[in-house]
Design a protein around this motif. Structure first.
Motif, PDB file in Angstrom:
ATOM      1  N   LEU A   1       3.793  19.979   2.563  1.00 28.56           N
ATOM      2  CA  LEU A   1       3.574  18.103   2.299  1.00 28.56           C
ATOM      3  C   LEU A   1       3.911  17.776   1.122  1.00 28.56           C
ATOM      4  O   LEU A   1       4.721  17.921   0.336  1.00 28.56           O
TER       5      LEU A   1
ATOM      6  N   VAL B   1       3.364  16.201   6.360  1.00 32.21           N
ATOM      7  CA  VAL B   1       2.453  15.381   6.061  1.00 32.21           C
ATOM      8  C   VAL B   1       2.660  14.651   4.526  1.00 32.21           C
ATOM      9  O   VAL B   1       3.272  14.918   3.886  1.00 32.21           O
TER      10      VAL B   1
ATOM     11  N   ILE C   1       1.107  12.179   1.210  1.00 29.54           N
ATOM     12  CA  ILE C   1       0.036  11.919   0.521  1.00 29.54           C
ATOM     13  C   ILE C   1      -0.041  10.862  -0.147  1.00 29.54           C
ATOM     14  O   ILE C   1       1.111  11.053  -0.917  1.00 29.54           O
TER      15      ILE C   1
ATOM     16  N   THR D   1       0.762  10.284   7.819  1.00 28.34           N
ATOM     17  CA  THR D   1       0.416  10.089   6.626  1.00 28.34           C
ATOM     18  C   THR D   1      -1.120   9.581   6.070  1.00 28.34           C
ATOM     19  O   THR D   1      -1.904   8.935   7.013  1.00 28.34           O
ATOM     20  N   ILE D   2      -1.490  10.020   5.016  1.00 23.44           N
ATOM     21  CA  ILE D   2      -2.732   9.579   4.861  1.00 23.44           C
ATOM     22  C   ILE D   2      -2.590   9.175   2.858  1.00 23.44           C
ATOM     23  O   ILE D   2      -2.196   8.736   2.395  1.00 23.44           O
TER      24      ILE D   2
ATOM     25  N   CYS E   1      -0.311   3.247   6.840  1.00 26.62           N
ATOM     26  CA  CYS E   1      -0.595   4.781   6.859  1.00 26.62           C
ATOM     27  C   CYS E   1      -1.479   4.796   7.634  1.00 26.62           C
ATOM     28  O   CYS E   1      -2.512   4.094   7.934  1.00 26.62           O
TER      29      CYS E   1
ATOM     30  N   SER F   1      -4.841  17.602   4.818  1.00 24.56           N
ATOM     31  CA  SER F   1      -3.637  17.793   5.561  1.00 24.56           C
ATOM     32  C   SER F   1      -2.911  19.480   5.825  1.00 24.56           C
ATOM     33  O   SER F   1      -2.585  19.255   6.762  1.00 24.56           O
ATOM     34  N   GLU F   2      -4.145  19.788   5.530  1.00 23.75           N
ATOM     35  CA  GLU F   2      -4.145  21.313   6.010  1.00 23.75           C
ATOM     36  C   GLU F   2      -4.197  21.849   7.389  1.00 23.75           C
ATOM     37  O   GLU F   2      -3.736  22.243   7.397  1.00 23.75           O
TER      38      GLU F   2
ATOM     39  N   GLN G   1      -1.543  20.195   8.927  1.00 20.57           N
ATOM     40  CA  GLN G   1      -0.244  20.717   9.204  1.00 20.57           C
ATOM     41  C   GLN G   1      -0.007  21.905  10.403  1.00 20.57           C
ATOM     42  O   GLN G   1       0.586  22.724  10.707  1.00 20.57           O
TER      43      GLN G   1
END
Length: 264
Positions: free
Chosen positions: A22, A59, A61, A107-108, A126, A203-204, A207
């Motif tokens: 990350l 990923v 952020i 992307t976040i 994003c 995000s987890e 992934q």
């Protein structure tokens, strides 16, 4: 955890953290709502290129410090610039935005306050946007004599359609968190005290997917969106400022008065 930081002399920084696949990029210039100078835009583009080259990152952020995202470019920085220098500065901004837009990985954007002007465009670059009810999204460019490019407009049109895009651009009004979610500008809304955990869990979850599948999904969706396929890899930028109205708009902003724009 790997941490890199780029400083800009007035306390402003962009911090890039990398841990367990990350990458977290944080804009830090809280005293002016994380407004971005041309140097900051150039540094952000460099960070985006480093992320693209790092095959360990799955990923990204992108967020702002101090309960806000970013209000976009620092308008006061344009006050002493020539039209040519101002246009070049907008080019740096667009390069940073497109660098993040074309990253191969998901992307976040985390929006916990204002995401305005180029700040909103950065958020739109994003893949996903998570905001709080206090988030405020808008592009008040008409008050500054900024001439929006097709690329800028298309990001909005793809999400909320042409009519609502015109409403946002013509009036300069802000869409708050819940309304922005209903319009499609935000994918999720989370309370302020919950948003960090929510984004990390999101995000987890991402992934856990196959990197090849995620990249293929991102590219396939992008090629279904009008204009995006043509734009991929493009690095030529239009003029962003009106030669007559932009200097007046910036002067009015700095002097805190209504602008007296040229009448056609």
């Amino acid at each position: 955890m790997k941490v890199e930081s780029v400083g800009f002399g007035d306390g402003a920084r962009i911090v890039w953290q990398e841990t367990a696949g990350l990458s977290i990029v944080t804009i830090k210039r809280e005293r002016v709502k994380n407004a971005m100078t041309p140097e900051m835009w150039r540094a952000l583009a460099d960070i985006g290129r480093k992320i693209e080259d790092n095959k360990k990152i799955k990923v990204v952020i992108l967020r702002g410090e101090g309960g806000q995202f970013t209000v976009g470019s620092d308008i006061k920085a344009f006050h002493q610039m020539s039209i040519q220098d101002a246009d070049a500065a907008f080019g740096y901004m667009e390069e940073a935005i497109t660098t993040f837009e074309y990253l191969r990985i998901p992307t976040i954007a985390v929006i916990t306050g204002p995401a305005l002007g180029a700040g909103l465009e950065l958020a739109l670059s994003c893949d996903l946007r998570v905001g709080t009810p206090q988030a405020a999204l808008g592009i008040p460019i008409a008050r500054l004599g900024i001439t929006i490019s097709q690329r800028f407009a298309q990001r909005l049109v793809n999400l909320i359609g042409p009519s609502r895009t015109k409403d946002l651009l013509f009036t300069g009004r802000f869409f708050k968190g819940r309304e922005a979610y209903e319009l499609g500008l935000l994918n999720y809304v989370a309370e302020d005290e919950e948003i960090n955990d929510f984004v990390l869990q999101l995000s987890e979850s991402i992934q856990k997917g196959s990197p090849n599948s995620l990249q293929a999904a991102k590219e396939s969706v992008a090629r279904c969106v009008p204009f995006t396929e043509v734009a991929f890899g493009h690095r030529g930028f239009p003029q962003y400022v009106d030669p007559m109205d932009f200097p007046e708009g910036v002067a009015a902003f700095v002097e805190k008065r209504p602008p007296n724009f040229h009448k056609k």
